[in-house]
Design a protein around this motif. Structure first.
Motif, PDB file in Angstrom:
ATOM      1  N   THR A 192     -21.384 -24.089 -26.829  1.00 49.16           N
ATOM      2  CA  THR A 192     -20.845 -25.088 -27.748  1.00 49.16           C
ATOM      3  C   THR A 192     -19.345 -25.304 -27.539  1.00 49.16           C
ATOM      4  OG1 THR A 192     -20.479 -23.338 -29.339  1.00 49.16           O
ATOM      5  CG2 THR A 192     -22.508 -24.608 -29.577  1.00 49.16           C
ATOM      6  N   LYS A 193     -18.665 -24.282 -27.002  1.00 47.16           N
ATOM      7  CA  LYS A 193     -17.208 -24.310 -26.806  1.00 47.16           C
ATOM      8  C   LYS A 193     -16.448 -24.545 -28.111  1.00 47.16           C
ATOM      9  CE  LYS A 193     -17.461 -24.599 -22.162  1.00 47.16           C
ATOM     10  NZ  LYS A 193     -16.968 -23.890 -21.105  1.00 47.16           N
ATOM     11  N   GLU A 194     -17.062 -24.166 -29.238  1.00 54.25           N
ATOM     12  CA  GLU A 194     -16.367 -24.372 -30.511  1.00 54.25           C
ATOM     13  C   GLU A 194     -15.613 -23.110 -30.927  1.00 54.25           C
ATOM     14  OE1 GLU A 194     -18.456 -26.060 -33.881  1.00 54.25           O
ATOM     15  OE2 GLU A 194     -19.381 -27.485 -32.466  1.00 54.25           O
ATOM     16  N   ASP A 195     -14.444 -23.306 -31.530  1.00 51.84           N
ATOM     17  CA  ASP A 195     -13.610 -22.174 -31.906  1.00 51.84           C
ATOM     18  C   ASP A 195     -14.298 -21.241 -32.904  1.00 51.84           C
ATOM     19  OD1 ASP A 195     -11.800 -23.260 -30.283  1.00 51.84           O
ATOM     20  OD2 ASP A 195     -10.264 -23.688 -31.801  1.00 51.84           O
ATOM     21  N   SER A 196     -15.033 -21.851 -33.862  1.00 53.90           N
ATOM     22  CA  SER A 196     -15.648 -21.029 -34.908  1.00 53.90           C
ATOM     23  C   SER A 196     -16.709 -20.107 -34.311  1.00 53.90           C
ATOM     24  CB  SER A 196     -16.258 -21.926 -35.982  1.00 53.90           C
ATOM     25  OG  SER A 196     -17.207 -22.790 -35.400  1.00 53.90           O
ATOM     26  N   VAL A 197     -17.419 -20.584 -33.296  1.00 54.16           N
ATOM     27  CA  VAL A 197     -18.439 -19.752 -32.643  1.00 54.16           C
ATOM     28  C   VAL A 197     -17.761 -18.588 -31.918  1.00 54.16           C
ATOM     29  CG1 VAL A 197     -20.249 -19.730 -30.894  1.00 54.16           C
ATOM     30  CG2 VAL A 197     -19.974 -21.712 -32.387  1.00 54.16           C
ATOM     31  N   ILE A 198     -16.674 -18.909 -31.225  1.00 57.67           N
ATOM     32  CA  ILE A 198     -15.953 -17.876 -30.463  1.00 57.67           C
ATOM     33  C   ILE A 198     -15.375 -16.825 -31.400  1.00 57.67           C
ATOM     34  CG2 ILE A 198     -13.942 -17.491 -28.985  1.00 57.67           C
ATOM     35  CD1 ILE A 198     -14.490 -20.286 -27.821  1.00 57.67           C
ATOM     36  N   LYS A 199     -14.830 -17.295 -32.534  1.00 55.35           N
ATOM     37  CA  LYS A 199     -14.198 -16.358 -33.480  1.00 55.35           C
ATOM     38  C   LYS A 199     -15.194 -15.359 -34.041  1.00 55.35           C
ATOM     39  CE  LYS A 199     -10.143 -18.782 -35.132  1.00 55.35           C
ATOM     40  NZ  LYS A 199      -9.728 -19.839 -36.046  1.00 55.35           N
ATOM     41  N   SER A 200     -16.433 -15.783 -34.249  1.00 56.45           N
ATOM     42  CA  SER A 200     -17.385 -14.861 -34.863  1.00 56.45           C
ATOM     43  C   SER A 200     -18.147 -14.045 -33.824  1.00 56.45           C
ATOM     44  CB  SER A 200     -18.354 -15.634 -35.755  1.00 56.45           C
ATOM     45  OG  SER A 200     -19.012 -16.607 -34.979  1.00 56.45           O
ATOM     46  N   ALA A 201     -17.825 -14.220 -32.549  1.00 56.35           N
ATOM     47  CA  ALA A 201     -18.533 -13.473 -31.507  1.00 56.35           C
ATOM     48  C   ALA A 201     -18.147 -11.999 -31.542  1.00 56.35           C
ATOM     49  CB  ALA A 201     -18.201 -14.066 -30.142  1.00 56.35           C
ATOM     50  N   ASN A 202     -19.041 -11.159 -30.969  1.00 59.38           N
ATOM     51  CA  ASN A 202     -18.828  -9.718 -30.990  1.00 59.38           C
ATOM     52  C   ASN A 202     -17.980  -9.288 -29.789  1.00 59.38           C
ATOM     53  OD1 ASN A 202     -18.963  -7.007 -31.241  1.00 59.38           O
ATOM     54  ND2 ASN A 202     -21.198  -6.877 -31.270  1.00 59.38           N
ATOM     55  N   PHE A 203     -16.680  -9.395 -29.939  1.00 57.28           N
ATOM     56  CA  PHE A 203     -15.795  -9.047 -28.831  1.00 57.28           C
ATOM     57  C   PHE A 203     -15.707  -7.544 -28.608  1.00 57.28           C
ATOM     58  CE2 PHE A 203     -14.607 -13.407 -28.946  1.00 57.28           C
ATOM     59  CZ  PHE A 203     -14.100 -13.677 -27.691  1.00 57.28           C
ATOM     60  N   ASN A 204     -16.061  -6.794 -29.666  1.00 53.93           N
ATOM     61  CA  ASN A 204     -16.081  -5.347 -29.523  1.00 53.93           C
ATOM     62  C   ASN A 204     -17.040  -4.950 -28.395  1.00 53.93           C
ATOM     63  OD1 ASN A 204     -15.663  -2.676 -30.002  1.00 53.93           O
ATOM     64  ND2 ASN A 204     -17.030  -2.566 -31.760  1.00 53.93           N
ATOM     65  N   GLU A 205     -18.168  -5.672 -28.285  1.00 55.66           N
ATOM     66  CA  GLU A 205     -19.163  -5.363 -27.263  1.00 55.66           C
ATOM     67  C   GLU A 205     -18.594  -5.638 -25.872  1.00 55.66           C
ATOM     68  OE1 GLU A 205     -22.933  -7.107 -28.240  1.00 55.66           O
ATOM     69  OE2 GLU A 205     -23.710  -6.582 -26.249  1.00 55.66           O
ATOM     70  N   GLU A 250      -6.811 -10.209 -29.792  1.00 53.47           N
ATOM     71  CA  GLU A 250      -6.083 -10.680 -28.600  1.00 53.47           C
ATOM     72  C   GLU A 250      -7.010 -11.492 -27.705  1.00 53.47           C
ATOM     73  OE1 GLU A 250      -2.795  -9.719 -27.273  1.00 53.47           O
ATOM     74  OE2 GLU A 250      -2.477  -9.446 -29.434  1.00 53.47           O
ATOM     75  N   LEU A 251      -8.213 -10.921 -27.472  1.00 53.96           N
ATOM     76  CA  LEU A 251      -9.160 -11.584 -26.575  1.00 53.96           C
ATOM     77  C   LEU A 251      -9.606 -12.921 -27.159  1.00 53.96           C
ATOM     78  CD1 LEU A 251     -11.390  -8.690 -25.217  1.00 53.96           C
ATOM     79  CD2 LEU A 251      -9.335  -9.687 -24.250  1.00 53.96           C
ATOM     80  N   ILE A 252      -9.828 -12.953 -28.490  1.00 56.95           N
ATOM     81  CA  ILE A 252     -10.253 -14.205 -29.130  1.00 56.95           C
ATOM     82  C   ILE A 252      -9.193 -15.282 -28.895  1.00 56.95           C
ATOM     83  CG2 ILE A 252     -10.670 -15.315 -31.362  1.00 56.95           C
ATOM     84  CD1 ILE A 252     -11.966 -12.702 -32.277  1.00 56.95           C
ATOM     85  N   LYS A 253      -7.925 -14.898 -29.107  1.00 62.75           N
ATOM     86  CA  LYS A 253      -6.834 -15.861 -28.912  1.00 62.75           C
ATOM     87  C   LYS A 253      -6.827 -16.369 -27.469  1.00 62.75           C
ATOM     88  CE  LYS A 253      -3.519 -14.038 -32.139  1.00 62.75           C
ATOM     89  NZ  LYS A 253      -2.456 -13.036 -32.110  1.00 62.75           N
ATOM     90  N   LEU A 254      -7.003 -15.425 -26.550  1.00 63.96           N
ATOM     91  CA  LEU A 254      -6.969 -15.754 -25.123  1.00 63.96           C
ATOM     92  C   LEU A 254      -8.029 -16.794 -24.772  1.00 63.96           C
ATOM     93  CD1 LEU A 254      -5.173 -14.339 -22.956  1.00 63.96           C
ATOM     94  CD2 LEU A 254      -7.226 -13.169 -22.218  1.00 63.96           C
ATOM     95  N   ILE A 255      -9.250 -16.554 -25.273  1.00 61.74           N
ATOM     96  CA  ILE A 255     -10.368 -17.452 -24.952  1.00 61.74           C
ATOM     97  C   ILE A 255     -10.157 -18.826 -25.582  1.00 61.74           C
ATOM     98  CG2 ILE A 255     -12.816 -17.846 -25.410  1.00 61.74           C
ATOM     99  CD1 ILE A 255     -12.468 -15.959 -23.210  1.00 61.74           C
ATOM    100  N   ILE A 256      -9.671 -18.843 -26.835  1.00 68.71           N
ATOM    101  CA  ILE A 256      -9.485 -20.124 -27.519  1.00 68.71           C
ATOM    102  C   ILE A 256      -8.442 -20.967 -26.787  1.00 68.71           C
ATOM    103  CG2 ILE A 256      -8.541 -21.147 -29.637  1.00 68.71           C
ATOM    104  CD1 ILE A 256     -10.173 -19.139 -31.187  1.00 68.71           C
ATOM    105  N   LEU A 257      -7.426 -20.300 -26.261  1.00 66.70           N
ATOM    106  CA  LEU A 257      -6.387 -21.030 -25.527  1.00 66.70           C
ATOM    107  C   LEU A 257      -6.907 -21.568 -24.189  1.00 66.70           C
ATOM    108  CD1 LEU A 257      -3.081 -19.053 -26.064  1.00 66.70           C
ATOM    109  CD2 LEU A 257      -3.617 -21.375 -26.787  1.00 66.70           C
ATOM    110  N   ASP A 258      -7.760 -20.771 -23.554  1.00 69.97           N
ATOM    111  CA  ASP A 258      -8.211 -21.142 -22.214  1.00 69.97           C
ATOM    112  C   ASP A 258      -9.717 -20.899 -22.093  1.00 69.97           C
ATOM    113  OD1 ASP A 258      -8.549 -21.683 -19.610  1.00 69.97           O
ATOM    114  OD2 ASP A 258      -7.400 -19.984 -18.838  1.00 69.97           O
ATOM    115  N   LYS A 259     -10.509 -21.944 -22.424  1.00 62.18           N
ATOM    116  CA  LYS A 259     -11.965 -21.766 -22.463  1.00 62.18           C
ATOM    117  C   LYS A 259     -12.563 -21.633 -21.066  1.00 62.18           C
ATOM    118  CE  LYS A 259     -12.758 -23.342 -27.026  1.00 62.18           C
ATOM    119  NZ  LYS A 259     -11.773 -24.350 -27.472  1.00 62.18           N
ATOM    120  N   ALA A 260     -11.782 -21.969 -20.055  1.00 58.35           N
ATOM    121  CA  ALA A 260     -12.284 -21.844 -18.679  1.00 58.35           C
ATOM    122  C   ALA A 260     -12.510 -20.384 -18.309  1.00 58.35           C
ATOM    123  CB  ALA A 260     -11.294 -22.473 -17.717  1.00 58.35           C
TER     124      ALA A 260
END
Lengths: 425, 350
Positions: free
Chosen positions: A73-86, A119-129
């Motif tokens: 979806t490339k949506e910020d809200s989806v990325i924010k709620s993802a399990n980055f701990n994993e 940190e990782l969430i911010k990184l991905i939101i800035l650069d979805k590539a």
């Protein structure tokens, strides 16, 4: 005659000896004071300088789209709620394929601070590539790893006295030998407010709180104190009543600060229902405490202005009010400012009265206004000192360093103002 | 005039703030629960979208006093306690309109007695602790009569203990840790004397006074609500014994070592199973009238009672919390969800 000379000569030796002793005692006193100061400062600096760096661990992070954004979806809200701990756990485990036990996996994942996820969430939101890419990143380590990294002699302790067990130690040493662990500047310390994790805690929130509180103190105490000082010194008749007020102001300057805290609790909180823990109340309490200091400084510097100035003004037909506002007050301003700055630096270091009005609290969000909950620098130091986690020991010392440097700065400004602008008559 | 108008302005400002809405939860209470509550609050602030709650560490008694002062945004919404609320406090609460509260038990804490690594290894019994620290001790072996505590050395209390002076550094009376220590360690040691136990039936007030009173003639040193300070004092004086919560013991294993009490070390399993005698429950109390007014109260309670926080593998366990049995935790999670009203009649039974 000669008899008298002999007497004087005898006593001279004695008197010179006692003079020497007097000097010696003075010197010993000063040496004691200086050496204590040096001991305190060096112990604080040795402990505190460790807090300005934190430990980072290098990991090859794979931003798996299956975890971050399975539906593309490339949506910020989806990325924010993802399990980055994993994602973090997976990238650490890559280094240790032999670890399969669930408990051990959890232990390994706690090597990295929980703030790394943000940190990782911010990184991905800035650069979805970056999704589905692999990137080499230095991630903030948890406080336990940081403490071990900073105190290498802990590695030789027996297992039950160490903060980490033998397995964790083995992993830690692997990171060390691969040079995948390093020190880098601790950015959180200057940008964050309090936290329960030492590696994420910072002094910024307390600094803003101190600033807002002192702002209120200055706005309230400076005009009132100068007005009171001018009134008592220049305008008020000298009678029993003003004498009584004068004695009381001098007494007020000696009242322990906790008493002002009790007053604040009783009046500002219980009667006026101002919010608890807010800089407005803290500032009001500290203003009460600072008033006598500024009043006394104001009166002393008004008194230092020679009467000839007043007489000349009155001789030229100025009123008493004009004399004061046009001539006496501007001439005494350097002295008043010095007194005010010293009063403010006293207020900056104060913590006891703030205890009573609820400013000794755990506050994560930096305050935005004088009505928000806030804490101040000395209180933050006290709070860190009373926390169990080991990482806070160095933060406490670093907090003391920050507070002391502000105190030295403020006092240096006071000295400078006095030397630069003070007139000698 | 300037002065008067300024004061008037300040007063006017004060009254206008009264209606100031609060969108941040305020929490007060126990210094023992504080380290756990702050972790929950921080996580809650990060993940829920609500503001991070503000938490003050006032001690259990101080917290309940503030909590019971009344309803309204200037009073706290939640208070932490390292002991159960007392009947006296429930009455004070309802007098001020705080009638509907919810009790949540979050876990256990063991009270450790420990000394510096350099000090001797100690094996105490509850009876030793009582004899060493009570204000009055039995004058005869049965405990029918009492005398002021004469003991200065550990070996006077129990010949198996070292010949060292009794120095115990512990929390002040405002602390919940102290209340629990008096009740769980000193009073239980007192009960070992049949004469003292008989007194409980005859004159409960005198029994409480004599069996819970801590001596004030020097050997017990009050250290304030700061457990780190106690640990530093222990390191400086290897002869001293300290009283503090399990989480501080856990974090300072390189500096202090625990004493056995009745043959058991204060370890994780021993405390949660109840084998370690000096362990107590940790609570927090929610003001239900505030739950609908202050945003986030219900969600905070949910976060604190969730299995990921206080369950067996919860994130508070590495911080030193000893979890409840799973069925008990589930009960309190349900209580938290429905904000079940606390029934104060359970306090009387005891």
């Amino acid at each position: 005659m000669t008899k008298n000379f002999e007497k004087i000569n005898d006593s001279l030796i004695k008197r010179q000896k006692s003079e020497k002793n007097f000097k010696l005692f003075g010197l010993i006193g000063i040496i004691c004071a200086i050496s204590f100061l040096i001991i305190i400062l060096t112990s604080i600096i040795i402990e505190g300088k460790k807090a300005f760096v934190s430990t980072y661990i290098k990991l090859d992070v794979f931003f798996d789209s299956k975890i971050i954004d399975p539906d593309n979806t490339k949506e910020d809200s989806v990325i924010k709620s993802a399990n980055f701990n994993e994602i973090i756990t997976k990238s650490i485990l890559e280094n240790f394929p032999e670890v399969t036990d669930r408990k051990e996996k959890i232990k390994l994942s706690t090597f990295i601070s929980s703030s790394a996820e943000d940190e990782l969430i911010k990184l991905i939101i800035l650069d979805k590539a970056l999704i589905d890419q692999k990137k080499e990143l230095w991630l903030l380590a948890s406080s336990t790893i940081d403490v071990i990294h900073k105190n290498p002699d802990m590695l030789n302790f027996p297992e039950d006295e160490r903060l980490i067990d033998d397995k964790e130690l083995k992993w830690f040493q692997w990171f060390l030998s691969e040079e995948k662990i390093k020190f880098s500047a601790n950015k959180n310390f200057f940008s964050n407010a309090d936290s329960t994790e030492p590696e994420q805690a910072g002094i910024w929130g307390a600094f803003v709180g101190s600033f807002l509180t002192l702002f209120v103190t200055l706005i309230l105490s400076f005009p009132i104190a100068v007005a009171a000082g001018v009134f008592l010194e220049e305008l008020a008749p000298k009678n029993k009543f003003t004498d009584f007020i004068e004695v009381n102001i001098n007494n007020l300057a000696a009242v322990p600060s906790i008493i002002f805290g009790l007053l604040g609790l009783a009046i500002f909180l219980n009667v006026m229902h101002l919010p608890r823990s807010a800089p407005i109340v803290g500032g009001m309490v500290l203003a009460l405490m600072t008033l006598p200091t500024i009043i006394i400084a104001t009166r002393a510097s008004l008194r230092a202005v020679p009467p000839s100035i007043r007489e000349a003004a009155i001789g030229l037909g100025a009123t008493k009010f004009q004399t004061v506002t046009h001539h006496v007050l501007p001439l005494s301003m350097p002295g008043i400012s010095t007194g005010t700055i010293i009063g403010m630096s006293q207020a900056l270091g104060e913590s006891a009265p703030l205890l009573m009005i609820g400013m000794v609290a755990f506050i994560v969000d930096s305050p935005g206004s004088i009505f928000d909950s806030a804490t101040v620098l000395p209180v933050q130091i006290y709070l860190w000192k009373s926390t169990a986690a080991r990482g806070f020991v160095e933060l406490t010392a670093a907090g003391v360093m920050v507070l002391l440097s502000f105190l030295v700065l403020m006092n240096a400004i006071a000295v400078y103002v006095r030397y630069k602008f003070e007139k000698k008559w | 005039m300037k002065k008067i108008s300024l004061i008037a302005a300040t007063v006017a400002l004060g009254f206008s703030v009264e209606s100031f809405a609060r969108d941040q939860i305020k929490i007060v209470g126990s210094s023992t629960v504080y380290p756990f509550a702050t972790v929950v609050a921080e996580r809650f602030g990060k993940t829920s979208g609500f503001k991070t709650p503000v938490i003050e560490s006032t001690g259990s008694g101080g917290g309940l006093k503030l909590f019971c002062k009344g309803l309204g945004t200037e009073h706290p919404d939640i208070t932490n306690a390292s002991r159960r609320i007392k009947m006296k406090e429930v009455k004070k609460c309802s007098k001020n309109g705080v009638t509907d509260i919810t009790e949540i038990k979050v876990g256990f804490d063991g009270i450790a007695m420990a000394n510096a690594k350099a000090g001797p290894a100690l094996e105490l019994t509850l009876k030793d602790i009582y004899l060493a620290l009570a204000k009055v001790v039995p004058a005869d072996p049965e405990g029918n009569t009492v005398k002021p505590n004469p003991y200065k050395m550990w070996n006077e209390v129990n010949p198996n203990l070292p010949a060292a002076p009794i120095v115990v550094v512990g929390p002040p009376p405002t602390s919940g840790t102290r209340d629990a220590f008096n009740e769980l360690a000193i009073e239980r040691g007192c009960k070992k004397f049949p004469g003292r136990k008989a007194l409980k039936k005859k004159d409960k007030k005198l029994y409480k006074k004599e069996c819970r009173g801590v001596r004030e003639d020097g050997p017990y040193v009050e250290a304030g609500e700061n457990d780190n300070l106690i640990i530093e004092k222990l390191v400086a004086d290897p002869g001293a014994l300290g009283v503090f919560g399990y989480s501080f013991l856990d974090q300072n294993r390189d500096k202090v070592k625990a004493a056995k009490v009745d043959g058991v070390f204060p370890e994780f399993e021993a405390i949660s199973s109840g084998k370690y005698p000096v362990s107590r429950s940790l609570f927090f109390y929610v003001k239900n009238a505030h739950a609908s007014v202050i945003p986030g109260v219900k969600e905070y309670v949910k976060e604190f009672t969730a299995s990921k926080a206080i369950g067996n593998n919860g994130y508070l366990v590495p911080k030193g919390l000893i979890p409840l049995p799973e069925n008990e935790r589930a009960k309190f999670e349900k209580d938290g969800k429905t904000l079940a009203k606390f029934d104060s009649s359970v306090l009387k039974k005891k």
